[in-house]
Design a protein around this motif. Structure first.
Motif, mmCIF file in Angstrom:
data_model
loop_
_atom_site.group_PDB
_atom_site.id
_atom_site.type_symbol
_atom_site.label_atom_id
_atom_site.label_comp_id
_atom_site.label_asym_id
_atom_site.label_seq_id
_atom_site.Cartn_x
_atom_site.Cartn_y
_atom_site.Cartn_z
ATOM 1 N N CYS A 134 0.756 -1.261 0.020
ATOM 2 C CA CYS A 134 0.137 -0.044 0.114
ATOM 3 C C CYS A 134 0.817 1.112 0.097
ATOM 4 O O CYS A 134 0.602 2.243 -0.739
ATOM 5 C CB CYS A 134 -0.973 -0.003 1.241
ATOM 6 N N ARG A 135 1.889 1.099 0.776
ATOM 7 C CA ARG A 135 2.800 2.507 0.807
ATOM 8 C C ARG A 135 3.480 2.525 -0.332
ATOM 9 O O ARG A 135 3.575 3.681 -0.789
ATOM 10 C CB ARG A 135 3.927 2.299 1.913
ATOM 11 N N ARG A 136 3.957 1.470 -0.915
ATOM 12 C CA ARG A 136 4.567 1.671 -2.302
ATOM 13 C C ARG A 136 3.972 2.210 -3.292
ATOM 14 O O ARG A 136 4.216 2.951 -4.210
ATOM 15 C CB ARG A 136 4.997 0.322 -2.530
ATOM 16 N N ARG A 137 2.506 2.040 -3.179
ATOM 17 C CA ARG A 137 1.595 2.276 -4.247
ATOM 18 C C ARG A 137 0.840 3.865 -3.945
ATOM 19 O O ARG A 137 -0.013 4.300 -4.701
ATOM 20 C CB ARG A 137 0.416 1.198 -4.497
ATOM 21 N N GLY A 138 1.290 4.221 -2.747
ATOM 22 C CA GLY A 138 0.852 5.673 -2.392
ATOM 23 C C GLY A 138 -0.611 5.543 -1.846
ATOM 24 O O GLY A 138 -1.462 6.638 -2.176
ATOM 25 N N LEU A 139 -0.977 4.469 -1.550
ATOM 26 C CA LEU A 139 -2.583 4.284 -1.205
ATOM 27 C C LEU A 139 -2.678 5.119 0.243
ATOM 28 O O LEU A 139 -1.640 4.980 1.103
ATOM 29 C CB LEU A 139 -3.044 2.813 -1.097
ATOM 30 N N PRO A 140 -3.896 5.429 0.638
ATOM 31 C CA PRO A 140 -4.029 5.964 2.002
ATOM 32 C C PRO A 140 -4.089 5.047 3.131
ATOM 33 O O PRO A 140 -4.046 3.768 2.959
ATOM 34 C CB PRO A 140 -5.553 6.979 2.019
ATOM 35 N N GLU A 141 -3.449 5.540 4.150
ATOM 36 C CA GLU A 141 -3.222 4.512 5.313
ATOM 37 C C GLU A 141 -4.524 3.937 5.948
ATOM 38 O O GLU A 141 -5.459 4.990 6.132
ATOM 39 C CB GLU A 141 -2.593 5.145 6.479
ATOM 40 N N PRO A 142 -4.608 2.563 5.830
ATOM 41 C CA PRO A 142 -6.098 2.300 6.421
ATOM 42 C C PRO A 142 -6.121 2.133 7.999
ATOM 43 O O PRO A 142 -5.015 2.021 8.770
ATOM 44 C CB PRO A 142 -6.379 1.005 5.668
ATOM 45 N N THR A 143 -7.214 1.985 8.269
ATOM 46 C CA THR A 143 -7.490 1.308 9.842
ATOM 47 C C THR A 143 -7.332 -0.448 9.718
ATOM 48 O O THR A 143 -7.955 -0.979 8.705
ATOM 49 C CB THR A 143 -8.736 1.469 10.419
ATOM 50 N N ARG A 144 -6.508 -0.678 10.620
ATOM 51 C CA ARG A 144 -6.162 -2.344 10.368
ATOM 52 C C ARG A 144 -6.998 -2.848 11.731
ATOM 53 O O ARG A 144 -6.879 -2.311 12.960
ATOM 54 C CB ARG A 144 -4.826 -2.514 10.463
ATOM 55 N N GLN A 145 -7.213 -3.711 11.655
ATOM 56 C CA GLN A 145 -8.112 -4.634 12.663
ATOM 57 C C GLN A 145 -9.204 -3.958 13.345
ATOM 58 O O GLN A 145 -9.379 -3.983 14.603
ATOM 59 C CB GLN A 145 -7.068 -5.157 13.949
ATOM 60 N N VAL B 28 -8.421 -4.823 7.012
ATOM 61 C CA VAL B 28 -8.106 -3.580 6.508
ATOM 62 C C VAL B 28 -9.332 -2.892 6.211
ATOM 63 O O VAL B 28 -10.342 -3.261 5.558
ATOM 64 C CB VAL B 28 -7.296 -3.623 5.291
ATOM 65 N N TRP B 29 -9.534 -1.512 6.790
ATOM 66 C CA TRP B 29 -10.769 -0.729 6.512
ATOM 67 C C TRP B 29 -10.328 0.743 6.132
ATOM 68 O O TRP B 29 -9.560 1.367 6.855
ATOM 69 C CB TRP B 29 -11.680 -0.883 7.726
ATOM 70 N N TRP B 30 -10.737 1.050 5.219
ATOM 71 C CA TRP B 30 -10.692 2.463 4.502
ATOM 72 C C TRP B 30 -12.184 3.145 4.907
ATOM 73 O O TRP B 30 -12.918 3.137 3.881
ATOM 74 C CB TRP B 30 -10.478 2.730 3.108
ATOM 75 N N GLU B 31 -12.420 3.587 6.056
ATOM 76 C CA GLU B 31 -13.584 4.150 6.530
ATOM 77 C C GLU B 31 -14.326 5.163 5.572
ATOM 78 O O GLU B 31 -15.206 5.309 5.121
ATOM 79 C CB GLU B 31 -13.725 4.510 7.959
ATOM 80 N N PRO B 32 -13.270 5.886 5.280
ATOM 81 C CA PRO B 32 -13.956 7.330 4.377
ATOM 82 C C PRO B 32 -14.460 6.768 3.082
ATOM 83 O O PRO B 32 -15.295 7.494 2.442
ATOM 84 C CB PRO B 32 -12.826 8.229 4.219
ATOM 85 N N TRP B 33 -13.882 5.709 2.472
ATOM 86 C CA TRP B 33 -14.431 5.217 0.981
ATOM 87 C C TRP B 33 -15.184 3.788 1.314
ATOM 88 O O TRP B 33 -15.413 3.160 0.562
ATOM 89 C CB TRP B 33 -13.070 4.959 0.343
ATOM 90 N N HIS B 34 -15.519 3.567 2.465
ATOM 91 C CA HIS B 34 -16.351 2.349 2.587
ATOM 92 C C HIS B 34 -15.749 1.066 2.047
ATOM 93 O O HIS B 34 -16.537 0.192 1.377
ATOM 94 C CB HIS B 34 -17.668 2.509 2.320
ATOM 95 N N LEU B 35 -14.559 0.965 2.357
ATOM 96 C CA LEU B 35 -13.735 -0.242 1.539
ATOM 97 C C LEU B 35 -12.981 -1.242 2.738
ATOM 98 O O LEU B 35 -12.231 -0.347 3.420
ATOM 99 C CB LEU B 35 -12.960 0.185 0.583
ATOM 100 N N VAL B 36 -13.582 -2.251 2.602
ATOM 101 C CA VAL B 36 -12.626 -3.446 3.470
ATOM 102 C C VAL B 36 -12.090 -4.333 2.420
ATOM 103 O O VAL B 36 -12.373 -4.752 1.504
ATOM 104 C CB VAL B 36 -13.934 -4.230 4.401
ATOM 105 N N VAL B 37 -10.653 -4.816 2.853
ATOM 106 C CA VAL B 37 -9.984 -5.721 2.281
ATOM 107 C C VAL B 37 -9.764 -7.013 3.346
ATOM 108 O O VAL B 37 -9.046 -6.397 4.520
ATOM 109 C CB VAL B 37 -8.757 -5.289 1.722
ATOM 110 N N GLU B 38 -10.236 -8.276 3.205
ATOM 111 C CA GLU B 38 -9.927 -9.280 4.024
ATOM 112 C C GLU B 38 -8.940 -9.880 3.365
ATOM 113 O O GLU B 38 -8.938 -10.432 2.002
ATOM 114 C CB GLU B 38 -11.206 -10.003 4.286
#
Length: 171
Positions: A75-86, A100-110
């Motif tokens: 994620c860091r390498r690609r310049g993605l925003p820092e997500p909330t983890r756990q 992984v949860w990007w709350e402002p964008w309502h996206l979860v990655v399991e």
């Protein structure tokens, strides 16, 4: 315990093995990321010190496995925003964690290790996935094998989902 974990990590054959030692120590409840970080402060000079510092920072941010550490670095390498983890959620069967949860964008990655394919976990994983989706978040699944053999394809999907939800990469 934390001093032993740090020393084992410093003596490990590879960075991956070093990360495994410290993450397993936390995963198994033998110590905490805070205490491992404190023990690491006593290390003045070692070629692996900076790497372990980054691992501990990721663990303090919620990463609990090598796959999650690898994901955070990608994620860091690609310049993605820092997500909330756990991130903690409550469901019908109690409390569960989103990897992984990007709350402002309502996206979860399991991030699914092999244990997610075990019969005991398939149904509970599907129920949690559905609860998260019903609550309005998009859920993407990333098997660890996918992180290893098709990282770009999975991250293209993650970036597209973030962009579709309104995230814009820094120029």
């Amino acid at each position: 315990m934390e001093v032993a974990a740090v020393r084992a990590a410093l003596w490990a054959v590879s960075d991956k093995q070093a990360a495994l030692v410290v993450t397993m120590t936390v995963q198994q409840g033998l110590s905490t990321a805070d205490r491992i970080g404190e023990a690491l402060l006593a290390v003045r000079r070692d070629k692996r010190r900076a790497f372990l510092h980054d691992v501990v920072l990721d663990m303090l941010g919620g990463a609990r496995s090598l796959g999650e550490l690898d994901f955070a670095r990608a994620c860091r390498r690609r310049g993605l925003p820092e997500p909330t983890r756990q991130a903690v959620r409550r469901g019908g069967d109690g409390r569960y964690y989103l990897d992984v949860w990007w709350e402002p964008w309502h996206l979860v990655v399991e991030i699914d290790g092999i244990h997610h394919a075990w019969v005991d976990n398939v149904v509970s994983d599907a129920l949690r996935h559905n609860e998260v989706a019903i609550s309005g978040d998009t859920v993407l699944r990333l098997p660890l094998l996918g992180l290893r053999v098709a990282e770009d394809a999975f991250f293209e999907q993650i970036e597209r989902a973030l962009a579709d939800a309104g995230w814009r990469a820094a120029a």
